[in-house]
Design a protein around this motif. Structure first.
Motif, short mmCIF file in Angstrom:
data_model
loop_
_atom_site.label_atom_id
_atom_site.label_comp_id
_atom_site.label_asym_id
_atom_site.label_seq_id
_atom_site.Cartn_x
_atom_site.Cartn_y
_atom_site.Cartn_z
N ILE A 70 -18.03 -76.67 -35.39
CA ILE A 70 -17.50 -76.45 -33.83
C ILE A 70 -18.52 -77.90 -33.17
CG2 ILE A 70 -18.66 -75.07 -31.72
CD1 ILE A 70 -19.33 -72.94 -32.81
N PRO A 71 -17.29 -78.21 -32.38
CA PRO A 71 -17.32 -79.53 -31.58
C PRO A 71 -18.18 -79.41 -31.02
CG PRO A 71 -15.06 -79.37 -32.17
CD PRO A 71 -15.54 -77.89 -32.21
N LYS A 72 -18.77 -80.56 -30.57
CA LYS A 72 -19.96 -80.64 -29.36
C LYS A 72 -19.51 -80.44 -27.87
CE LYS A 72 -22.89 -83.20 -27.52
NZ LYS A 72 -24.08 -85.64 -27.01
N GLU A 73 -18.74 -80.91 -27.72
CA GLU A 73 -17.99 -80.16 -26.36
C GLU A 73 -17.56 -78.77 -26.60
OE1 GLU A 73 -17.19 -81.87 -23.40
OE2 GLU A 73 -18.56 -83.37 -24.31
N LYS A 74 -16.78 -78.35 -27.16
CA LYS A 74 -16.97 -76.73 -27.51
C LYS A 74 -17.53 -75.36 -27.38
CE LYS A 74 -13.96 -72.70 -29.77
NZ LYS A 74 -13.63 -72.77 -31.08
N LYS A 75 -19.45 -76.70 -28.32
CA LYS A 75 -20.88 -75.66 -28.38
C LYS A 75 -21.40 -75.07 -26.66
CE LYS A 75 -22.06 -77.99 -32.93
NZ LYS A 75 -22.93 -78.29 -33.30
N LYS A 76 -20.40 -76.51 -26.00
CA LYS A 76 -20.81 -76.39 -24.17
C LYS A 76 -20.42 -74.89 -23.80
CE LYS A 76 -22.38 -79.63 -20.06
NZ LYS A 76 -22.04 -80.75 -19.76
N LEU A 77 -19.12 -75.92 -23.82
CA LEU A 77 -18.32 -74.25 -23.32
C LEU A 77 -18.67 -73.14 -23.89
CD1 LEU A 77 -14.74 -76.12 -23.81
CD2 LEU A 77 -15.93 -75.49 -21.39
N VAL A 78 -19.28 -73.04 -25.03
CA VAL A 78 -19.88 -71.72 -25.80
C VAL A 78 -21.23 -70.86 -24.44
CG1 VAL A 78 -20.66 -69.97 -27.42
CG2 VAL A 78 -18.13 -71.64 -27.76
N VAL A 126 -20.92 -67.40 -22.57
CA VAL A 126 -22.10 -66.66 -22.46
C VAL A 126 -23.03 -66.21 -21.33
CG1 VAL A 126 -23.96 -65.80 -24.65
CG2 VAL A 126 -21.98 -66.81 -24.94
N TRP A 127 -23.46 -67.33 -20.87
CA TRP A 127 -24.42 -67.94 -19.17
C TRP A 127 -23.77 -66.78 -18.83
CZ3 TRP A 127 -29.23 -67.13 -19.81
CH2 TRP A 127 -30.43 -67.15 -18.95
N GLU A 128 -22.55 -67.38 -18.24
CA GLU A 128 -21.91 -66.32 -17.52
C GLU A 128 -21.95 -65.16 -17.50
OE1 GLU A 128 -17.65 -67.07 -14.91
OE2 GLU A 128 -17.90 -68.17 -16.63
N LYS A 129 -21.57 -64.77 -18.99
CA LYS A 129 -21.53 -63.37 -18.97
C LYS A 129 -23.18 -62.62 -18.23
CE LYS A 129 -17.36 -62.79 -20.89
NZ LYS A 129 -16.26 -62.47 -19.56
N MET A 130 -24.43 -63.08 -18.50
CA MET A 130 -25.07 -62.72 -18.86
C MET A 130 -25.55 -62.47 -16.97
SD MET A 130 -26.80 -61.92 -21.68
CE MET A 130 -24.95 -61.35 -21.50
#
Length: 605
Positions: free
Chosen positions: A349-357, A361-365
């Motif tokens: 997983i690219p670094k930028e995508k890791k941040k998006l993921v 997830v945090w938004e879902k919480m």
């Protein structure tokens, strides 16, 4: 379905003819007795009870002869009834009745012996029946229903796919219609015996159009799912391209069956943890016009996240595609933690995508409440720590202290404390280069924390992380200065604040400061943690005070704290070398030994 009224012998008889779903021709009046009847195994004759004549038919096994007098009488009655019909109809009826009689007996025998079933059919085909059997069953006439019963029996008597495929090829040459049921039996057998490759290359499959190949593919995939044969199922996908799987002219219900089987096959691969197979399969399915079902993608994300597999990258893309199409995605806390924890360490997983993921997830919480478990906070903290985003970490720590007071353990935030300290982890701890940037980085993060003072967004865990960072940077003075900031901010220090200071003092051999801090901790009514006891016991062993060791272990025992196996082994080694100076010390050593035994027994339980 067709309803036909036939007039025979002055009696009106209703025949309910069921046509096979695909391929088989309807039974037509006037068909010759010697003609092959495709789909004859699907034909049912419904007669009024008054017209049905009882026949006493013994179970024929091997070369048993048909000699019953009652059976002979029944045959005579049947012959008399048949004589009243026309010649052509009579010839067909006698042939079909004999075939039905043979089929009934074959099916009955197969319930007891597959070998006897195959033997009877082969004797009938080879003209080796006895006189009574020949009268009852007649001569050999190619029949799909009879051959299918024989094929089913043979499939239980051999494991050789080539021999069974040869039987079907020979039967087809002799005039037996190879129906869908025949192919289903053959496909099921080849799946069980790993013979799909031989069937695909046989004459039965040569020169077939895409619709026929799709039918073979669908039946094969169904058998692979039923028998849980992943390798053969993957082979079907590899040898049947999307042009076959989505050929024009395929009915919608068949496509729905394919979509259901495709998703079930992916779920089966997840249950078996067949990650290599799933990687190849998902690559093949990328060309599909229809994606995997939403529920399948959910399971794919959950399994790949919990196992830390690199398919998590592709799974999340599929999940986001469904979300863009209107699906509502709700994450449970366990899956959310697994996604965050395994995304940060997933190299695919690219670094930028890791941040998006992580942000997704945090938004879902949101909104955060007391139900969000603390491990999920640790997961997002570790992610932001790896990204070097200290400000976001302070935000998470603030929320953690607000929702779970006293639960933020800085010893579970090692990545964050290392980032805040500025330690170069790539250099050996004895090398000065490891700590050259520590003072600058710690001061910068201290200033970053103080910027939050006016907004009131500073909690005890934020300060504790700075204390832990000072310890890793070997800055004892800055650690105590940071501890004193708590009083200036009006924040009450917790057990972790004292434990971190005691840990730094132990590292710098300030044992007197360790014991003084422990007394202050008790005066404030704070409870010890397992880590606090471990630091105190180590300090007591360094000063070789057997009484202090005993006191701290008794505190751990009274508070129900679990001690690490490593600490218990170190205490045991210390006792083995310790020389008692008095009788009182001897009792102390014995009591310490009992405490160690009770801790070991508790861990084993």
């Amino acid at each position: 379905m067709a309803l036909s009224w036939w007039f025979r012998g002055g009696c009106l008889t209703l025949r309910h003819l069921i046509t096979p779903a695909r391929g088989g021709a309807r039974v037509a009046a006037g068909a010759g007795a010697g003609a092959a009847v495709p789909g004859a195994d699907k034909t049912l004759a419904l007669l009024p009870c008054s017209l049905q004549k009882p026949q006493l038919t013994p179970l024929l096994l091997g070369h048993a002869k048909y000699t019953s007098a009652a059976s002979a009488s029944a045959n005579a009655g049947a012959a008399s009834a048949s004589a009243s019909a026309s010649a052509s109809a009579s010839a067909f009826d006698q042939g079909s009745e004999k075939q039905r009689k043979l089929l009934k007996d074959l099916q009955r025998i197969s319930q007891h012996s597959y070998d006897a079933t195959a033997t009877l059919y082969e004797r009938w085909k080879g003209g080796e029946l006895s006189e009574g059997e020949g009268t009852l069953y007649g001569g050999f006439i190619p029949s799909t229903a009879l051959f299918n019963t024989y094929l089913r029996a043979k499939s239980h008597l051999t494991r050789d796919a080539a021999s069974l495929i040869g039987l079907v090829e020979k039967a087809q040459e002799e005039g037996t219609h190879v129906s869908h049921k025949t192919m289903s039996l053959l496909i099921g057998f080849c799946v069980r015996t790993n013979g799909l490759e031989e069937l695909r290359e046989s004459r039965l499959m040569q020169g077939k159009d895409n619709r026929t190949l799709f039918d073979f593919f669908l039946r094969g995939l169904s058998s692979c799912v039923f028998h849980k044969r992943l390798r053969q199922g993957l082979s079907l996908f590899e040898h049947h391209p999307v042009e076959v799987r989505h050929a024009s002219g395929i009915k919608q219900d068949r496509m729905r069956q394919y979509e259901a089987l495709k998703n079930e096959f992916v779920v089966l691969g997840l249950q078996r943890s067949a990650w290599g197979m799933l990687q190849k399969l998902l690559t093949i399915l990328e060309k599909e016009p229809t994606p995997l079902a939403f529920q399948t993608v959910c399971q794919l994300v959950t399994h790949s996240a919990s196992n830390g597999h690199f398919l998590l990258n592709r799974s999340i893309d599929m999940m986001w595609e469904h979300e863009r199409n209107g699906e509502v995605v709700n994450l449970d806390y366990g899956t959310a933690y697994s996604i965050i924890a395994n995304t940060s360490s997933n190299r695919s997983i690219p670094k930028e995508k890791k941040k998006l993921v992580a942000e997704w997830v945090w938004e879902k919480m949101q909104p955060l409440d007391e139900k969000v478990p603390s491990p999920l906070f640790y997961g997002i903290l570790n992610f932001h720590s790896q990204q070097g985003d200290v400000s976001r970490c302070f935000d998470v720590l603030n929320a953690l202290d607000r929702l779970h007071p006293g639960k933020a353990d800085p010893y579970q935030m090692q990545i964050l404390s290392s980032v805040v300290s500025g330690v170069n982890l790539g250099v050996h701890h004895k090398e000065p280069e490891r700590y050259k940037d520590c003072i600058r980085v710690v001061d910068e993060n201290f200033d970053r924390l103080m910027e939050r003072k006016e907004a009131g967004n500073i909690t005890v865990s934020c300060v504790n992380i700075l204390i832990a960072a000072c310890g890793k940077a070997k800055e004892l003075g800055r650690a105590f200065e940071t501890f004193e900031i708590l009083e200036d901010l009006g924040i009450v220090p917790d057990t972790h604040s004292y434990t971190l200071l005691m840990d730094i003092c132990l590292t710098n051999r300030r044992y007197d400061a360790v014991f003084r801090l422990s007394e202050e901790l008790e005066e404030k009514g704070l409870k010890y943690t397992s880590r606090t006891i471990e630091i105190l016991v180590h300090s007591a062993m360094r000063v070789r005070d057997i009484y202090l060791i005993h006191d701290f272990l008794k505190i751990a025992l009274s508070q129900g704290l679990l001690l690490t196996e490593n600490l218990l082994q170190q205490v045991d080694r210390f006792l083995s070398k310790y020389v008692e100076k008095s009788e009182e010390e001897k009792y102390e050593v014995e009591d310490i030994g009992h405490i160690i035994e009770s801790q070991v027994y508790r861990e084993e339980r």
